[in-house]
Design a protein around this motif. Structure first.
Motif, mmCIF file in Angstrom:
data_model
loop_
_atom_site.group_PDB
_atom_site.id
_atom_site.type_symbol
_atom_site.label_atom_id
_atom_site.label_comp_id
_atom_site.label_asym_id
_atom_site.label_seq_id
_atom_site.Cartn_x
_atom_site.Cartn_y
_atom_site.Cartn_z
ATOM 1 N N MET A 1 8.120 -7.985 4.825
ATOM 2 C CA MET A 1 7.714 -7.008 3.813
ATOM 3 C C MET A 1 7.755 -7.706 2.453
ATOM 4 O O MET A 1 8.670 -7.510 1.655
ATOM 5 N N ASN A 2 6.732 -8.540 2.252
ATOM 6 C CA ASN A 2 6.693 -9.371 1.053
ATOM 7 C C ASN A 2 5.421 -9.129 0.234
ATOM 8 O O ASN A 2 4.928 -10.013 -0.445
ATOM 9 N N ILE A 3 4.898 -7.927 0.339
ATOM 10 C CA ILE A 3 3.834 -7.398 -0.506
ATOM 11 C C ILE A 3 2.445 -7.953 -0.188
ATOM 12 O O ILE A 3 1.508 -7.200 -0.024
ATOM 13 N N GLN B 1 13.543 -12.345 -0.756
ATOM 14 C CA GLN B 1 14.936 -12.435 -1.186
ATOM 15 C C GLN B 1 15.218 -13.743 -1.923
ATOM 16 O O GLN B 1 16.200 -13.842 -2.652
ATOM 17 N N LYS B 2 14.344 -14.750 -1.748
ATOM 18 C CA LYS B 2 14.506 -16.034 -2.424
ATOM 19 C C LYS B 2 13.554 -16.183 -3.614
ATOM 20 O O LYS B 2 13.539 -17.209 -4.272
ATOM 21 N N ALA B 3 12.763 -15.145 -3.862
ATOM 22 C CA ALA B 3 11.764 -15.202 -4.937
ATOM 23 C C ALA B 3 12.394 -14.809 -6.269
ATOM 24 O O ALA B 3 13.174 -13.860 -6.347
ATOM 25 N N ASP B 4 12.039 -15.533 -7.303
ATOM 26 C CA ASP B 4 12.540 -15.239 -8.646
ATOM 27 C C ASP B 4 11.969 -13.927 -9.164
ATOM 28 O O ASP B 4 10.824 -13.567 -8.853
ATOM 29 N N LYS B 5 12.749 -13.226 -9.966
ATOM 30 C CA LYS B 5 12.227 -12.066 -10.694
ATOM 31 C C LYS B 5 11.089 -12.566 -11.572
ATOM 32 O O LYS B 5 11.128 -13.681 -12.070
ATOM 33 N N GLY B 6 10.094 -11.743 -11.734
ATOM 34 C CA GLY B 6 8.911 -12.154 -12.473
ATOM 35 C C GLY B 6 7.782 -12.576 -11.564
ATOM 36 O O GLY B 6 6.624 -12.575 -11.964
ATOM 37 N N THR B 7 8.120 -12.962 -10.306
ATOM 38 C CA THR B 7 7.071 -13.195 -9.316
ATOM 39 C C THR B 7 6.801 -11.856 -8.627
ATOM 40 O O THR B 7 7.630 -10.934 -8.665
ATOM 41 N N ILE B 8 5.655 -11.745 -8.009
ATOM 42 C CA ILE B 8 5.287 -10.489 -7.350
ATOM 43 C C ILE B 8 6.270 -10.161 -6.232
ATOM 44 O O ILE B 8 6.764 -9.035 -6.133
ATOM 45 N N ARG B 9 6.590 -11.132 -5.405
ATOM 46 C CA ARG B 9 7.529 -10.877 -4.303
ATOM 47 C C ARG B 9 8.946 -10.648 -4.824
ATOM 48 O O ARG B 9 9.687 -9.834 -4.285
ATOM 49 N N GLY B 10 9.330 -11.356 -5.854
ATOM 50 C CA GLY B 10 10.654 -11.173 -6.441
ATOM 51 C C GLY B 10 10.825 -9.797 -7.062
ATOM 52 O O GLY B 10 11.920 -9.235 -7.058
ATOM 53 N N VAL C 1 0.836 -1.205 0.000
ATOM 54 C CA VAL C 1 0.000 0.000 0.000
ATOM 55 C C VAL C 1 0.874 1.259 0.000
ATOM 56 O O VAL C 1 0.645 2.183 -0.784
ATOM 57 N N ARG C 2 1.883 1.289 0.859
ATOM 58 C CA ARG C 2 2.748 2.479 0.958
ATOM 59 C C ARG C 2 3.531 2.739 -0.329
ATOM 60 O O ARG C 2 3.764 3.890 -0.695
ATOM 61 N N LYS C 3 3.944 1.668 -1.017
ATOM 62 C CA LYS C 3 4.696 1.816 -2.274
ATOM 63 C C LYS C 3 3.774 2.073 -3.467
ATOM 64 O O LYS C 3 4.241 2.143 -4.598
ATOM 65 N N ASN C 4 2.465 2.170 -3.203
ATOM 66 C CA ASN C 4 1.470 2.418 -4.249
ATOM 67 C C ASN C 4 1.499 1.328 -5.324
ATOM 68 O O ASN C 4 1.384 1.606 -6.513
ATOM 69 N N LEU C 5 1.651 0.071 -4.885
ATOM 70 C CA LEU C 5 1.733 -1.061 -5.806
ATOM 71 C C LEU C 5 0.427 -1.853 -5.906
ATOM 72 O O LEU C 5 0.363 -2.830 -6.650
ATOM 73 N N SER C 6 -0.598 -1.447 -5.183
ATOM 74 C CA SER C 6 -1.847 -2.227 -5.155
ATOM 75 C C SER C 6 -2.413 -2.440 -6.553
ATOM 76 O O SER C 6 -2.835 -3.546 -6.901
ATOM 77 N N GLY C 7 -2.421 -1.416 -7.383
ATOM 78 C CA GLY C 7 -2.955 -1.537 -8.736
ATOM 79 C C GLY C 7 -2.133 -2.481 -9.595
ATOM 80 O O GLY C 7 -2.681 -3.307 -10.335
ATOM 81 N N ALA C 8 -0.818 -2.377 -9.510
ATOM 82 C CA ALA C 8 0.061 -3.242 -10.305
ATOM 83 C C ALA C 8 -0.087 -4.705 -9.897
ATOM 84 O O ALA C 8 -0.123 -5.599 -10.749
ATOM 85 N N VAL C 9 -0.192 -4.948 -8.596
ATOM 86 C CA VAL C 9 -0.343 -6.319 -8.110
ATOM 87 C C VAL C 9 -1.722 -6.858 -8.497
ATOM 88 O O VAL C 9 -1.845 -7.990 -8.993
ATOM 89 N N LEU C 10 -2.752 -6.060 -8.306
ATOM 90 C CA LEU C 10 -4.100 -6.482 -8.687
ATOM 91 C C LEU C 10 -4.163 -6.817 -10.183
ATOM 92 O O LEU C 10 -4.746 -7.826 -10.582
ATOM 93 N N LYS C 11 -3.526 -6.012 -11.012
ATOM 94 C CA LYS C 11 -3.521 -6.256 -12.457
ATOM 95 C C LYS C 11 -2.910 -7.618 -12.788
ATOM 96 O O LYS C 11 -3.410 -8.339 -13.659
ATOM 97 N N LEU D 1 2.892 -15.199 -6.520
ATOM 98 C CA LEU D 1 3.574 -14.440 -5.470
ATOM 99 C C LEU D 1 5.034 -14.847 -5.331
ATOM 100 O O LEU D 1 5.895 -14.013 -5.121
ATOM 101 N N GLY D 2 5.314 -16.134 -5.409
ATOM 102 C CA GLY D 2 6.665 -16.630 -5.141
ATOM 103 C C GLY D 2 6.807 -16.960 -3.661
ATOM 104 O O GLY D 2 5.864 -16.802 -2.878
#
Length: 152
Positions: free
Chosen positions: A121-123, A104-113, A18-28, A98-99
């Motif tokens: 703080m894993n979104i 820190q162990k999540a692959d890029k391309g996953t939401i947490r990664g 919420v603080r990083k204003n990522l809710s829309g990107a994650v929901l999408k 999500l991953g």
């Protein structure tokens, strides 16, 4: 192969999301997978709700320190977004998107990664089974707050 069973799961967009204003990107990302929203709301969590939600780890100690006080402080530091999503096999599929819990162990391309920092703080939080989804949906959504009107 038959389609997985239609399910509904709970996702909490945590304070870091919420603080990083990522809710829309994650929901999408979830909607792009074809999932359907059954309920969505922003809410401020209380320690009482968090004690119930995290009852399974309330007494967990990490590095000699109890985890729950830090977790409670984080989870009440800003509102969260509670989301009920439906779709075939949604519980497993959301967790794959999500991953791993530890960003820190999540692959890029996953939401947490892509967006997370660490294990706390894993979104997002996401239900891990049909049983936990049922309990969590009832915990965060009141009677009449989940809808099926827009489902095919």
């Amino acid at each position: 192969m038959p389609y997985p069973k239609e399910e509904t799961t709970l996702i909490l967009f945590k304070p870091d999301c919420v603080r990083k204003n990522l809710s829309g990107a994650v929901l999408k990302r979830f909607l792009d997978e074809g999932f359907r929203i059954r309920g969505i709301k922003m809410m401020q969590l209380t320690e009482e709700v968090l004690r119930e939600h995290y009852a399974h780890i309330i007494d967990l100690v990490i590095d000699g320190k109890p985890l729950f006080p830090k977790l409670s402080t984080f989870m009440t530091s800003s509102p969260v977004v509670a989301l009920a999503l439906s779709g075939p096999g949604v519980i497993v599929r959301v967790r794959e998107l999500l991953g791993p819990t530890n960003s820190q162990k999540a692959d890029k391309g996953t939401i947490r990664g892509d967006f997370g920092t660490d294990s706390m703080m894993n979104i997002c939080h996401a239900s891990d089974s049909p049983e936990s989804a049922d309990a969590e949906l009832h915990r965060f959504f009141k009677e009449g707050e989940l809808f099926t009107c827009c489902m095919d």
